[in-house]
Design a protein around this motif. Structure first.
Motif: not given
Length: 421
Positions: A138-162
């Motif tokens: 399950p850590r692979a699932d959570a890591e994938a989601i975390a990496i996507a969140s990191d990238f989206l925040q890096a390009v300026g998107l905030t207030d993200l919900v999964v």
């Protein structure tokens, strides 16, 4: 002679939009390299069978949207409609499993689907995606989601919900499919034509319908969460706990099934609420059976993809929103007024306002147009007549209201001005 134009559903990417593409490409490379992901580049076209077997013949992509053609050797080829199947094929063919351990791969490139073109959705479009191959943890699932969140925040998107769901294992879905068929059959005349076709072939896809009446009927459909095995339920709970530990906001959405047949267990979408209306910016999940379906070993995997056209639109909107932070646009015309304009701009800046000073010396109407284009809230207007009177005119650009403020009292008037912004 008729002028040549781009094919419907394709487009040129020019400045200034191209700078957003360069920004997201740079951010992707940085975020994914830091997380130990390696780039992979697969061909733009593959054997049609790859997508028929990998994505699923009952999907809209395979049934309606693929660009398929026969080459001179009469081989059926297809322009790739998504990235995961090609990466899975490459993993098998190049024996990446022989390297041992988990393979963390990422890709970026053009995809092709025959859809109705609209803003953010073209027939040639681009995706960024990752695949984590070789782990059922399950850590692979959570890591994938975390990496996507990191990238989206890096390009300026905030207030993200999964939004997350579990679609269970293939065994879990046997009973669930039967329950869906039983539920939807009495509504056969009310659901849309595509859903009637899916009822016998792939009833889970009915939950993904965009038809309003079908969506209303689906609200009371059985939930996949009631059909999960203890193992699938435990996996889903562990993913949730890991997201909580990472302080990633999530919502359980039992209607989230994604649009591809190869998903198992975790399915997710990332939504951005930043611009007021909720917008999906990333989708993915686990696909533990795909590599085996394509002739490889029984290797688990998880991944996601982001549509870059849609992401660029959001980045542009966020940039425009930031531009709206200009409080005052200082407009001046005439020798004395221009000499005083910088001092007035600095006075307003020192008490906390965001101020842009027009340095063009152009006519008032052109400076007002620039103020409007800059999304300023108000214009501070200074002409030689204002200098003689010892005041400035403040024009509120949205309402058109205008008022005079003494230059000597600008600092003392800032609280009253702030309340009007």
């Amino acid at each position: 002679m008729t002028s040549l134009q781009v094919t419907r559903g394709t487009r040129d990417i020019l400045a200034p939009e191209i700078y957003y593409w360069q920004q997201l490409e740079s951010a992707a490379r940085q975020v994914l390299t830091q997380a130990a992901y390696t780039e992979i580049r697969t061909p733009i076209f593959e054997a049609t069978e790859l997508f028929a077997r990998g994505i699923g013949e009952a999907t809209d992509i395979v049934g309606k949207e693929m660009y398929t053609f026969n080459d001179r050797g009469d081989r059926s080829l297809t322009l790739r409609p998504e990235g995961t199947a090609g990466v899975a094929r490459s993993y098998i063919e190049n024996k990446l499993f022989a390297q041992g351990g988990v393979q963390r791969l990422w890709y970026k490139g053009a995809m092709f689907r025959y859809e109705r073109p609209q803003a953010g959705r073209q027939r040639q479009f681009h995706q960024l995606g990752i695949e984590v191959i070789g782990s059922a943890d399950p850590r692979a699932d959570a890591e994938a989601i975390a990496i996507a969140s990191d990238f989206l925040q890096a390009v300026g998107l905030t207030d993200l919900v999964v939004d997350i769901n579990s679609v269970g294992s293939s065994e879990d879905r046997v009973a669930y499919r039967a329950a869906l068929v039983e539920y939807f059959t009495p509504f056969i005349e009310e659901i849309d034509a595509d859903s009637r076709d899916r009822l016998t072939r792939n009833p889970l896809r009915i939950l993904d319908s965009k038809d309003k009446r079908t969506q209303e009927i689906s609200q009371d459909a059985p939930s996949i969460l009631d059909y999960l095995s203890s193992e699938s339920q435990q996996h889903f709970e562990q993913v949730q706990n890991l997201l909580t530990d990472l302080q990633i906001s999530y919502r359980i959405n039992p209607r989230l099934v994604r649009g591809l047949d190869y998903y198992t267990r975790t399915a997710f979408e990332i939504q951005s609420n930043q611009l007021g209306a909720q917008s999906a910016v990333c989708g993915g999940g686990r696909y533990d059976r795909l590599i085996a379906e394509l002739g490889g070993a029984d290797v688990p995997a998880v991944g996601w993809a982001i549509g870059l056209e849609r992401l660029v639109i959001l980045m542009q909107q966020v940039a425009e929103q930031k531009q709206a932070a200009i409080d005052f646009y200082v407009i001046s015309r005439g020798e004395q007024a221009e000499a005083k304009s910088l001092s007035i701009a600095q006075t307003l800046r020192k008490v906390g306002f965001t101020v842009e000073l027009d340095l063009s010396g152009a006519k008032f109407d052109k400076q007002f147009k620039r103020a409007s284009n800059a999304n300023a809230k108000a214009a501070v207007v200074i002409g030689d007549s204002e200098i003689e009177a010892g005041q400035v005119q403040i024009k509120w650009l949205e309402s058109g209201d205008q008022e005079a403020v003494a230059i000597a009292e600008l600092s003392d008037s800032f609280e009253a001005l702030r309340q009007k912004l």
